[in-house]
Structures are given as C-alpha cells and as structure tokens.
Scaffold this active site. Structure first.
Site, PDB file in Angstrom:
ATOM      1  N   HIS A 149       0.852  -1.211   0.000  1.00 25.23           N
ATOM      2  CA  HIS A 149       0.000   0.000   0.000  1.00 25.23           C
ATOM      3  C   HIS A 149       0.881   1.251   0.000  1.00 25.23           C
ATOM      4  O   HIS A 149       0.701   2.146  -0.814  1.00 25.23           O
ATOM      5  CB  HIS A 149      -0.908   0.026   1.235  1.00 25.23           C
ATOM      6  CG  HIS A 149      -1.518   1.391   1.475  1.00 25.23           C
ATOM      7  ND1 HIS A 149      -2.692   1.809   0.870  1.00 25.23           N
ATOM      8  CD2 HIS A 149      -1.073   2.449   2.211  1.00 25.23           C
ATOM      9  CE1 HIS A 149      -2.944   3.067   1.233  1.00 25.23           C
ATOM     10  NE2 HIS A 149      -1.980   3.481   2.054  1.00 25.23           N
ATOM     11  N   HIS A 156       1.559   5.217  -2.415  1.00 27.00           N
ATOM     12  CA  HIS A 156       1.971   6.582  -2.046  1.00 27.00           C
ATOM     13  C   HIS A 156       3.231   7.071  -2.768  1.00 27.00           C
ATOM     14  O   HIS A 156       3.298   8.239  -3.159  1.00 27.00           O
ATOM     15  CB  HIS A 156       2.265   6.644  -0.541  1.00 27.00           C
ATOM     16  CG  HIS A 156       1.041   6.675   0.311  1.00 27.00           C
ATOM     17  ND1 HIS A 156       0.212   7.763   0.419  1.00 27.00           N
ATOM     18  CD2 HIS A 156       0.498   5.731   1.121  1.00 27.00           C
ATOM     19  CE1 HIS A 156      -0.780   7.501   1.244  1.00 27.00           C
ATOM     20  NE2 HIS A 156      -0.634   6.271   1.681  1.00 27.00           N
TER      21      HIS A 156
END
Ligand code: HBI
Ligand code: FE
Length: 294
Positions: free
Chosen positions: A144, A149
């Site tokens: 993730h 990001h």
C-alpha cells in the site's frame, strides 16, 4: 511521547481499537521517531512473491483510471518482482523531490507521523500482508505504502503539498484538531480524485493500491463526488466522516495539485474554530444544494 515499545494502539484512521500489526520494539531498533531499519534480508520468498503478484495485478489496471503523474512515476519504484530496497529507491526519490522514505513498523501516532512528513520523510510500513490477505488488508503494508503513495511523491507540486500538510498537522496536533485534519489527508492523499482533460483519475494511494476501488472511485455512479476547489470545500471535507473498511461513499475532486497546495497555504485556525460548531457529516450524505457529481 511514549517510547515506540510502549505504543499499543496509535489512534489513527479514526478510533481504531485493535492493536496495530507491527512489532514496535524489534529488539530496541525502533527509534523515538518510530523509524526503524528496513530488514530487507528478513523478507521471505513468499513475501517477495506477494509483492510481485500485487504489483503485476495492480499495474495492469491503471490505464484510464490512475492519474498521469502516477503512471509516469511508477517505473521509478524500480524492481517489480520483489520488495525494493528503500535506500536504493531513495537515491531516485531524493534526486527528484528531496523526499525519502523511512521504514516504520506500521501505523504510528499522529504527531510523529506529521513530523516525518514535515521533514520530507514518508513513513513506509516495512512488512507485507500474508498471501491469504491478498485482496484486502485494513492496515497499510509495504505494498500500500510503496505502490500507492511513493510514485506521487515524485511529483514536485504534490510532494510540496504533503510536506505542507505535515507542517499543518504538527500545528493541528497542538490545537487538538488532528482528527479533523486527518480527514483532509484521507480525502486527498489516500482517496483523492483529480480531473484531467479526458476525465476523472485517481491520485489517492488507497484507491491506487486497491484492486476494486479503482473502478468504483473513478467509474461507478454510486459514490458521491464533491468539489475540493475553494476554502469552503476544505471545511466540507474536514466535516466529512469516513469508514476505513469499505469503498468510500464519497470522493473529493481537485482540478490540479497546485490548487491543493494553495488551499493549504492559509492558517487553518479559523477553519478549526468553525469546525467546532459545524456538525460532522456522515459518509454518503449530501448537503442541500450538493449534486454529488463534481
Ligand atoms: N502512520 N505509518 C503510518 N501511515 C499512515 O498513513 C498514517 C500513520 N499514522 C496516522 C495517519 N496515517 C493518519 O491518521 C494521518 O491522517 C494522521
Ligand atoms: Fe496510506
């Protein structure tokens, strides 16, 4: 601030009462700012295979759904068939925008989180989900954080916004407004949509790293989509509650990253004061006059 080992449940993403997954002691190698070495040698073949399969599946979904800045920067993550070494990735990231990623054992309390962002350090959880959690994990893991990001931090304007967000967060923490500001993070850095000439695209990591939410957020007629253009929209965003374990019922749409950066220029104190008297808005609820079709 508690020492990392004392951390039981950093109050993040709302009042989650389950203890976080990570090992916050690691035999004393977790620093006071919650950073720790990325113990790359400790990854198993199954860990690298999970990363490889998640990367392949997600990268195949992006066209027409992920924003241009993300698609442009994704190859800069480097290796796709195993978990990257953070220090190797940092050479490229630091050259591009002066950011670096730092390993953390998992979710960390808001003040150290904001402080790291204010210093252009992005905390990346260094463990990866188990194969049986392939499709969904409630807490951010290395996939993730890295896949979702890090590519966005190669965009100079977005990278400046995230640092400014961290600076604002340190102040919000002092004012006891961390939870309100966390909603702005949630609806931009985690679940933000941007309008491109050809249509809406995702820039939020929670969308970009999720196999199902990409379609839902960008294409489904179900969720509400609200503008995040004006200061008044900031108030609306910070009044809006969210759920952490379902697709979002609403998304906020920006026109460009410079707008996001400019919106967060002024001092938020008056907004926090207004938020004390404005009631929260449950996820999925529209106010009178809102179309939900930004
Ligand atoms: N900690 N490691 C980590 N990653 C996050 O994304 C994170 C966090 N702590 C707090 C947090 N996010 C959000 O609640 C911020 O909005 C404060
Ligand atoms: Fe995240």
């Amino acid at each position: 601030m508690d020492s990392p080992a004392a951390v039981v449940t950093p109050a993040v993403y709302g009042a989650s009462d389950r203890p976080p997954r990570g090992d916050y002691s690691r035999g004393g190698s977790v620093q006071a700012d919650y950073t720790c070495p990325q113990d790359w040698a400790s990854y198993t073949a199954a860990d690298h295979d999970t990363y490889k399969r998640l990367y392949e599946r997600q990268a195949a979904q992006l066209s027409g759904l992920a924003c241009d800045a993300f698609i442009r920067a994704l190859p800069l993550l480097g290796v796709k068939d195993r978990i990257p070494r953070f220090e190797e990735l940092n050479e490229r990231l630091h050259r591009a925008t002066g950011w670096e990623i730092v390993a953390v054992p998992g979710l960390i309390p808001e003040l150290p989180f904001f402080t790291l962002l204010a210093n252009r350090k992005f905390p990346v959880t260094d463990w990866i989900r188990k194969p049986e959690e392939f499709d969904y994990i409630v807490e951010p893991d290395v996939f993730h954080d890295l896949f979702g990001h890090v590519p966005m931090l190669f965009d100079p304007t977005f990278a400046d916004y995230v640092q400014r967000y961290g600076q604002g967060g340190m102040k919000a923490h002092e004012l006891g407004a961390g939870e309100k500001l966390a909603r702005l993070y949630w609806y931009t850095v985690e679940f933000g949509l941007i309008r491109q000439p050809e249509g809406l695209r995702a820039y939020g990591a929670g969308i970009l790293s999720s196999v199902g939410e990409l379609q839902h957020a960008v294409r489904s007629p179900e969720p509400h989509r609200l503008p995040l253009d004006l200061p008044l929209d900031l108030l609306r965003t910070m009044r809006t509650q969210y759920k952490i374990d379902t697709y979002q019922a609403n998304y906020f749409v920006i026109e460009n990253f410079a707008q996001l950066f400019d919106l967060t220029a002024p001092d938020f104190t008056p907004l926090y004061r207004a938020l004390e008297v404005e009631p929260d808005i449950p996820a999925g609820v529209l106010l009178p006059g809102e179309s939900g079709n930004a």
